[in-house]
Structure formats: C-alpha cells, structure tokens
Design a protein around this motif. Structure first.
Motif, PDB file in Angstrom:
ATOM      1  N   GLN A 302      -7.734  -2.076   0.964  1.00 12.99           N
ATOM      2  CA  GLN A 302      -7.497  -1.248  -0.216  1.00 12.99           C
ATOM      3  C   GLN A 302      -6.436  -0.195   0.062  1.00 12.99           C
ATOM      4  OE1 GLN A 302     -11.414   0.237  -0.996  1.00 12.99           O
ATOM      5  NE2 GLN A 302     -12.142  -1.663  -1.942  1.00 12.99           N
ATOM      6  N   GLU A 303      -6.492   0.379   1.255  1.00 13.31           N
ATOM      7  CA  GLU A 303      -5.506   1.384   1.624  1.00 13.31           C
ATOM      8  C   GLU A 303      -4.133   0.759   1.826  1.00 13.31           C
ATOM      9  OE1 GLU A 303      -3.971   5.075   2.366  1.00 13.31           O
ATOM     10  OE2 GLU A 303      -6.002   4.578   1.662  1.00 13.31           O
ATOM     11  N   ALA A 304      -4.092  -0.440   2.407  1.00 10.66           N
ATOM     12  CA  ALA A 304      -2.815  -1.087   2.712  1.00 10.66           C
ATOM     13  C   ALA A 304      -2.056  -1.491   1.458  1.00 10.66           C
ATOM     14  CB  ALA A 304      -3.053  -2.295   3.602  1.00 10.66           C
ATOM     15  N   VAL A 305      -2.749  -1.919   0.413  1.00  6.87           N
ATOM     16  CA  VAL A 305      -2.077  -2.439  -0.778  1.00  6.87           C
ATOM     17  C   VAL A 305      -1.911  -1.380  -1.865  1.00  6.87           C
ATOM     18  CG1 VAL A 305      -2.959  -4.753  -0.334  1.00  6.87           C
ATOM     19  CG2 VAL A 305      -4.234  -3.243  -1.856  1.00  6.87           C
ATOM     20  N   ARG A 306      -2.335  -0.163  -1.588  1.00  6.47           N
ATOM     21  CA  ARG A 306      -2.202   0.889  -2.593  1.00  6.47           C
ATOM     22  C   ARG A 306      -0.725   1.114  -2.915  1.00  6.47           C
ATOM     23  NH1 ARG A 306      -5.220   6.109  -0.983  1.00  6.47           N
ATOM     24  NH2 ARG A 306      -6.955   4.634  -1.246  1.00  6.47           N
ATOM     25  N   GLY A 307      -0.382   0.952  -4.166  1.00  8.32           N
ATOM     26  CA  GLY A 307       0.997   1.123  -4.598  1.00  8.32           C
ATOM     27  C   GLY A 307       1.889  -0.061  -4.309  1.00  8.32           C
ATOM     28  N   GLU A 308       1.351  -1.135  -3.746  1.00  8.60           N
ATOM     29  CA  GLU A 308       2.134  -2.319  -3.418  1.00  8.60           C
ATOM     30  C   GLU A 308       1.915  -3.422  -4.448  1.00  8.60           C
ATOM     31  OE1 GLU A 308       4.228  -2.429  -0.911  1.00  8.60           O
ATOM     32  OE2 GLU A 308       3.684  -0.480  -0.080  1.00  8.60           O
ATOM     33  N   THR A 309       2.834  -4.372  -4.471  1.00  8.09           N
ATOM     34  CA  THR A 309       2.686  -5.526  -5.351  1.00  8.09           C
ATOM     35  C   THR A 309       1.768  -6.545  -4.691  1.00  8.09           C
ATOM     36  OG1 THR A 309       4.867  -5.225  -6.339  1.00  8.09           O
ATOM     37  CG2 THR A 309       3.884  -7.420  -6.501  1.00  8.09           C
ATOM     38  N   VAL A 310       0.759  -6.975  -5.417  1.00 11.07           N
ATOM     39  CA  VAL A 310      -0.169  -7.987  -4.928  1.00 11.07           C
ATOM     40  C   VAL A 310      -0.073  -9.198  -5.843  1.00 11.07           C
ATOM     41  CG1 VAL A 310      -2.586  -8.588  -4.534  1.00 11.07           C
ATOM     42  CG2 VAL A 310      -1.747  -6.312  -3.912  1.00 11.07           C
ATOM     43  N   VAL A 311       0.300 -10.329  -5.278  1.00  8.51           N
ATOM     44  CA  VAL A 311       0.336 -11.583  -6.026  1.00  8.51           C
ATOM     45  C   VAL A 311      -0.991 -12.290  -5.807  1.00  8.51           C
ATOM     46  CG1 VAL A 311       1.432 -13.837  -6.250  1.00  8.51           C
ATOM     47  CG2 VAL A 311       2.829 -11.791  -5.859  1.00  8.51           C
ATOM     48  N   LEU A 352      -9.935  -4.521  -5.124  1.00  9.12           N
ATOM     49  CA  LEU A 352      -8.867  -3.730  -4.502  1.00  9.12           C
ATOM     50  C   LEU A 352      -8.394  -2.568  -5.360  1.00  9.12           C
ATOM     51  CD1 LEU A 352      -6.657  -6.536  -2.914  1.00  9.12           C
ATOM     52  CD2 LEU A 352      -8.532  -5.250  -1.883  1.00  9.12           C
ATOM     53  N   HIS A 353      -8.816  -2.526  -6.616  1.00 13.93           N
ATOM     54  CA  HIS A 353      -8.440  -1.446  -7.537  1.00 13.93           C
ATOM     55  C   HIS A 353      -6.939  -1.410  -7.789  1.00 13.93           C
ATOM     56  CE1 HIS A 353     -12.535  -0.338  -6.695  1.00 13.93           C
ATOM     57  NE2 HIS A 353     -12.259   0.006  -5.448  1.00 13.93           N
ATOM     58  N   VAL A 354      -6.306  -2.580  -7.782  1.00 17.56           N
ATOM     59  CA  VAL A 354      -4.904  -2.711  -8.180  1.00 17.56           C
ATOM     60  C   VAL A 354      -4.816  -3.868  -9.170  1.00 17.56           C
ATOM     61  CG1 VAL A 354      -4.001  -1.808  -6.008  1.00 17.56           C
ATOM     62  CG2 VAL A 354      -4.363  -4.256  -6.270  1.00 17.56           C
ATOM     63  N   LYS A 355      -3.859  -3.779 -10.061  1.00 16.77           N
ATOM     64  CA  LYS A 355      -3.658  -4.848 -11.024  1.00 16.77           C
ATOM     65  C   LYS A 355      -2.706  -5.871 -10.425  1.00 16.77           C
ATOM     66  CE  LYS A 355      -2.748  -5.744 -15.889  1.00 16.77           C
ATOM     67  NZ  LYS A 355      -2.402  -5.144 -17.199  1.00 16.77           N
ATOM     68  N   PRO A 356      -3.180  -7.092 -10.202  1.00 14.27           N
ATOM     69  CA  PRO A 356      -2.332  -8.064  -9.512  1.00 14.27           C
ATOM     70  C   PRO A 356      -1.365  -8.774 -10.452  1.00 14.27           C
ATOM     71  CG  PRO A 356      -4.442  -9.055  -9.981  1.00 14.27           C
ATOM     72  CD  PRO A 356      -4.518  -7.635 -10.496  1.00 14.27           C
TER      73      PRO A 356
END
Length: 796
Positions: A302-311, A352-356
């Motif tokens: 979760q920390e690693a992908v914060r603010g990153e693009t996740v496909v 992950l609390h990110v929109k993929p």
C-alpha cells in the motif's frame, strides 16, 4: 545501407547472412594464421616452423566467469572493475597465466549485438586488443578442477573508447598447458554501453513490474461467520515472507520508476491470509501461521503504490489466448472475462486504496492474432500489450519504432520490445548470468537510442509474468542504471500507450497461422472450459435456493476465475486437479440438501398419505425449493390432479422437514413413485429418489371381515328359518288339542292333551285351506304366564 533491414523482430535476408558469413570467413583467415602469437605485449614471437593452432570453437579449457562489472554504464571519469572466477576444466595444469581485458570494435546495430552474443570461440582481432600494461592479473598456476578469483580495475580513459556506441569487452585468460607457449585458453564477453554525455532527445521507456503468483486459494471455507479461507498449501507465505520472491519484488520495485501490473487474485489471497486462514492437510485443515507476514506485506505494498499507476489485470489473470482459441467455442465462457474485469477494480481499490487502470489486456508472452485481440477487448479493454516477436515489423525501418500502434476499431497495441523483454530469462542464480544479462539489456537500450538520436521514441519492456528473485534483482540493477537518465527516460505504461504512433510502424495483426505453436500447446483445452461452465451452472442452481447465497457465490465464483488462469500454462495436471476440486466441493455442498431415502411402502384403502423427508446439512437455510411427488401409474395411484403434487420447501440450517402427500388408489398393484426437488424456475435439483408403493384398495383383512359378516348373516337367516318352523309346529300342536264342536253348556277342558290323548293338530284359522309357502309363521310360541321350568329356552 545493409543495416536498413535491421529492425525489431526481423533478421537479415538469407543473401545478406551468406555475404556476412562469407566475409567473416575471409576476414578471419589471416587472423587464424596468427592465433599462436601471445597476446601480452613484449612477448617473444613463436617460431615460424610451429604450425598454427586451430581456434577452439568453445570458450576454451578454462571457464571464465564474469561475476560483476561496475559501473554497468561508466562515464569517462569512472574506473571500470571486472571481477570473476577462473575454473580449469581441462586435465592439465595451466602455468604462466594472465587475465587481460580486450576492447573490441564499437557495435552500432542491434544485429551486431546479436552476432556478438552468439560467438563463443576466441577470434583474434575480432575480439579486440588487450588493454595490457598494469591492468592485468597474473595467474601463476591453475591445476585441473581448481578455481581462482580475479579482479581487474581500469580507468575508463585507458580503454580508449571512441564515439557513443556499445563496445564488446572480452575477459581472456592467456597461458600455457601442454604447449610451451601462451595462448588464449578461455574467454568471456560482456557488453559495455558507452554514452558519456546525455542525449537531448531521450528515448522513453516503460518497464512493467508484475506482481502475479500461481493459485493458492481453494473454494473451501470454514462454516464460521468469518468464512475462514482454506489454502491448498502455505506456498504463498514463502513468496511474501522474508527473502521470498514477491517480497523481493516489492522491496525492489518500491524504489524504481516502474509500472505496477498486479493480478487482483494475489491481493485477495494475501488479504484472506491476513484475516486468518487454514491449510489443507489431507482430509482435514490446520491453522495457518503466517497471518502477520501477510499483513506486513499488504501494508508495505500500500505504501509502495501510493500515488503510483497500478494496472490491474482481470481477476486471476485469465488466459486470453486459450479463451480465444478454445474457450469461445463453449457457450458462456467469455462472460467470465467480463466478470473477472469487474471484480478486479473492486479488489484493488478495496485492498490498496488506489483506483487502478483496467483497460489493458496482456496475452501470454504478448502473442496475438485476430481472435486474441477480439477476446482481449471484449470485456472493455482497449489496449493490448503485445510483443515485437509476434506483432513484428514488415516495413523497412532502420530503427526500432515506438510501442503504440493503432490496430483498428479503437484498439491500441502496445508492442513491447522482444529482446529487452526476454533478456532476464533463465534462473540467473549464477552471478555471471545476472551480470551479463544486465549488460545485454543496457546495450540494447542504448542501441535503440543511438539508432535515431534526433527522434525520441517510446519503448515498453514486458518481462516474464512471474520473475524469480534473482531475475528481479537483475532487472532492478538495469533499471537503476536507466534511472540516471543518460540516454533514456523512464515513464509509465499509460503514457507509452498514449504516445504518438510511428507512421512507418506496422499495424497489421498477424494471422492465426502465425501464432506460436509452442504457446498453442500450452493452452487450456476445451474440456477445461466445458468443466468450468458445468461448475458455473451448478453454482447458479445452488445459489437460488440459499438464504445467504453470497457465502457460496463469492468463493466459488472466484475459484472459477482461477480455473482459467494463465498460470496453468505448462502445468496441465495441476490445473485439472484444481478444477476437479472446485467442482467436487460444490457437489458436496449441494448434496447437503437432499431427500432422505425412503423404503418401499404399502397403501391400504382408497386414500392415504405418503410422507417424504428433506434434510439440510448446511449451516444456512434453504428456500425457493419445491418437492414434487409423481406417480408413474396415475390410473392406479393418483397423486394430485395431474398424477403428481408439489409442495414448497423452506428449511433452516441443519434441520429436516417431512412433507405429506395425499393419494387416491383406484386399483391394486405396484406403483413406482418418484420424489424430486426443483428450484423456483423449474430446474431439477439433486438426484431423483424412487421407491415403490404396493396398492391394496381392498385388503385381505377387509375381505375377511366382509366374509365373516356375510357368514354371520347366513347363519342368522338359517337360525331364523328354523325358529319359525319350530314356532309353526308348536302352534299346530296346540290347535289339534282343542275340541272342534263342543256341546252347548259344556265347559272346555283345561288340558286338551290330557282329555283326549290325541296328538292330532288343531286346525287353526282358515282350517280346511291349504297352507301357502309365503304365509308368515309366528316367530314366537304362545306366551304363558306360568313360571318357566328348569332348562327351558326363552326366545326374545
């Protein structure tokens, strides 16, 4: 001009290959003549009478291993250090050995890189000249089977590198074995990218960083409220634990400019583990012990992908090519791809609390044909990640074109560079394999930028789906070099997909005939998709009768997605076992709601009831279920108005229910009766239960009762007949004892029998008329007021 045909995914024409090989042969002839000369400067020349030694077509009797080359892409102020080992694989001791660095001619095309990569034997002149001087390492003696380490450091300025290019760096051991003179006994080569100054127009590179694993979760859950998930084994804990493959991928990727490509199934599995899990152990399950490990891994991700693009790939990474070539022929199979895509976004966002990003499709190894493209885009994806050895160039471009290609119908193919994507294959456990892979990757990356420096392009690298730990470390080392930004600039995959397409690049999707036969043999067969659909139909039927269907639909629905995962390629037996397990476990649950077997019955009388019992061994209740009882011979035994009757079944968890059906018998005999459960839409549920009913409309007991009654009636009639005859005889006797014409005034005797002694009957009324058979006879004797004598029968 000969380099005009040297572009991604193609090879020189046969004529050019022939010319190249012929030229190389003639070029090597004078070099072979001097192969016996020592490479060290100042060494004495060999006697002219000595015949030249043939060039060994292997790497020699000494295995030279390059374990480290730093820096991987030096500049002019750096010092290059090469470390490795020497192993004597021959049978003789090597003496007077020395390790030299050889700098070859600059390589300016990607095909030249490929040719240098294939060469193994030492070719004087072609492999370059030694740096010499103090930049050598002496090896006095190396016995058979012995190993020695070496390390050579050279200021880059001493290498005398020229213009921007890729140079071949040879590491050679020169020494003597059976000969009394020195010769090259072993050599290894590495590529040295040379770009001392930054490019103004840099190539942009998107590097995919995949977090994908094989299937570990089963469809089985515990019966508690939390529905504790059951894992096939604890293999996932090893992958995400300290030193594990996925732990290394996470640690390395968190510091790299990469695009995270994630299978949501991995997230769902780790999240289930973090909530507490169990592991199959034969016929039982045991508690898993790595709950905390799973929690830490998720938190770090979760920390690693914060603010990153996740496909996000579709859930469980379904095999798109298998669906295209076989699955689409099984009705309903393609619907799973849409469902897997929908659940993917929800899983990633929740975990992950990110929109993929979910509009990318990634077929196995980037191999495509028209049917693969059609299936890949059928669930909403508009961008397909292909590879240049599948969607190869057909034009005459002298450079590697950008990755993005419009291929029609609003679909974009992002064509990953095949050579860059395939560099990090193999286990790379040996330090040499890893080091050489890094240098090869950087060499091709620089060469792409050197092809047309004034025109920046957008390149994509799509490595294998599940890199090992050693592969991940090698990839990370190469990416760290690129992050310096000297000739390339790292970008996200979404940016590469939106880059302006190269007008000269091919946009024609290869035909089905061009699809790799090797990959086709790895695909799921049609039987697998038929089983998947069979399991899905069972699940649909089962869910309609449950009061809490989500407890079954969710785990089994996800398990069905896992059954068509790309990870089953090359693991056919394991895939079959998994799908069999899912279907068998579902059947076991369905059999928890069933009819209790009934023995044959007897039915007496014209009407009766037949009881049938339903049991529910599930922890949740069932509803929307009907029980139908059918007579196979309704003219003999009628159930309901149409020969059958139905009743609704609503049953709490772990309960039984008995339903009674009214029947009417019309004739004696045996009747087969069928009991069957149906869902609300009329679909048959479970197996049919059959039993026999012996119909006895008039039973033997009733017949005996009736016969007994008739016998009693006959006996009663016979008794009445005899009673009447006796009564009539008595009356006749009394009448005969009375005088017919007594004298007037004479008193009649009180005892006629005593006075006359005559037993003749007295004529009764109507004397002189014949008696008629129908005339009634008195049923009682003349009543007397005298007390009855002893033993006299009284008829009442």
């Amino acid at each position: 001009m000969a380099e005009a045909a040297d572009f991604m995914g193609t090879s020189p024409s046969p004529a050019r290959r022939w010319l190249r090989r012929t030229g190389a042969l003639f070029l090597s002839l004078p070099l072979l003549a001097t192969a016996t000369l020592p490479l060290a400067s100042g060494a004495a020349a060999a006697p002219e009478a000595r015949a030249p030694q043939a060039v060994d077509r292997t790497k020699g009797v000494v295995d030279v291993s390059v374990d480290a080359l730093t820096p991987t892409a030096p500049d002019e102020d750096d010092t290059l250090t090469v470390r490795g080992t020497l192993t004597n694989t021959g049978k003789q001791t090597i003496r007077d050995g020395r390790v030299d660095l050889l700098v070859g001619q600059p390589l300016r095309t990607r095909s030249a890189l490929d040719a240098a990569e294939r060469r193994t034997a030492h070719v004087p002149g072609v492999d370059g000249t030694p740096v010499g001087g103090k930049y050598v390492q002496e090896i006095d003696e190396l016995g058979p089977g012995r190993t020695r380490d070496f390390s050579i450091s050279v200021p880059v300025k001493e290498l005398d590198l020229g213009t921007d290019a890729v140079y071949q760096l040879g590491i050679a051991l020169t020494g003597s074995a059976s000969q009394s003179y020195g010769q090259v006994l072993g050599i290894e080569r590495a590529f040295l990218p040379w770009q001392p100054e930054d490019f103004d127009a840099k190539t942009k590179t998107a590097f995919l960083w995949p977090l994908i694993s094989t299937t570990h979760l089963t469809a089985e859950t515990s019966s508690n409220d939390q529905q504790t998930r059951v894992f096939e084994d604890d293999g996932l804990a090893k992958e995400i634990g300290p030193g594990g493959r996925l732990q290394q991928m996470l640690d390395l990727g968190s510091s790299l400019d990469v695009t995270w490509v994630i299978d949501p199934d991995l997230l769902a599995s780790v999240a289930a583990m973090a909530e507490g899990y169990r592991i199959k152990d034969g016929d039982r399950t045991i508690a898993g012990k790595n709950r905390a490990v799973a929690g830490r891994w998720l938190t770090d991700l979760q920390e690693a992908v914060r603010g990153e693009t996740v496909v996000a790939l579709p859930f469980a990474d379904p095999d798109l090519a298998s669906l295209a070539h076989r699955g689409k022929n099984v009705s309903g199979s393609l619907s799973h791809l849409k469902s897997a895509t929908d659940v993917a976004a929800l899983t990633v966002e929740t975990t992950l609390h990110v929109k993929p990003v979910t509009n990318f499709a990634w077929p196995a190894e980037g191999a495509v044909d028209p049917s693969v493209i059609d299936v890949a885009t059928s669930a909403g994806a508009d961008t397909v990640i292909a590879r240049s050895d599948s969607l190869s160039e057909t034009g005459n471009l002298p450079y590697t074109p950008s990755a993005a290609r419009p291929i029609g119908d609003g679909t974009t193919a992002v064509v990953a560079d095949a050579r860059l994507s395939k560099v990090f294959r193999g286990d790379l456990l040996r330090a040499e394999d890893s080091a050489l892979a890094v240098q090869e990757f950087l060499a091709h990356s620089l060469m792409i930028s050197l092809q047309d420096p004034g025109e920046p392009r957008s390149i994509v690298v799509a490595p294998q789906r599940m890199p090992s730990g050693s592969q991940a470390q090698a990839m990370a080392k190469a990416i760290q070099t690129l992050q310096a930004g000297r000739w390339t600039e790292l970008q996200e995959l979404t940016a590469a997909a939106k880059a302006e397409p190269d007008p000269g690049a091919t946009t024609r999707v290869p035909s089905a005939r061009a699809y790799s036969e090797r990959l086709r043999k790895q695909e799921l067969n049609i039987t697998a998709f038929q089983q998947i659909q069979r399991t899905q139909r069972k699940l649909d039927d089962f869910s309609t009768i449950l009061t809490a269907p989500h407890r079954v639909v969710t785990p089994f629905g996800l398990a069905i997605h896992r059954g068509m995962s790309t990870s089953w390629r090359g693991r056919t037996a394991e895939g079959n076992t998994f799908r069999d397990g899912v279907e068998e476990h579902l059947i076991t649950l369905m059999r928890s709601v069933q009819l209790i077997d009934k023995s044959d019955a007897q039915l007496s009388g014209r009407s009766a009831t037949i009881p049938v019992t339903v049991k529910n061994n599930l922890v949740q209740g069932v509803d929307n279920l009907r029980l139908r009882l059918t007579s196979t011979k309704p003219k003999r035994l009628k159930i309901g108005d149409e020969g059958y009757d139905e009743q609704s079944v609503k049953l709490a968890g772990e309960r039984v229910q008995t339903l009674k059906f009214d029947t009417n018998a019309n004739a004696n005999g045996i009747v087969d009766v069928e009991a069957q459960l149906f869902t609300a839409d009329g679909t048959q549920y479970g197996e049919t239960m059959r039993f026999r009913v012996q119909v006895n409309e008039v039973t033997p007991t009733v017949m005996l009762v009736i016969a007994g009654g008739l016998l009693l009636l006959v006996l009663a009639g016979f008794r009445m007949y005899h009673q009447r005859k006796r009564a009539a005889r008595r009356e006749a006797e009394q009448a005969s004892a009375t005088p017919g014409d007594a004298d007037e005034g004479t008193e009649p005797a009180t005892n006629p029998r005593a006075s006359t002694g005559d037993d003749a009957p007295c004529p009764g009324p109507g004397a002189g008329e014949p008696e008629q058979p129908s005339d009634p006879a008195p049923d009682t004797a003349a009543e007397s007021t005298d007390p009855s004598g002893p033993g006299e029968r009284v008829d009442r």
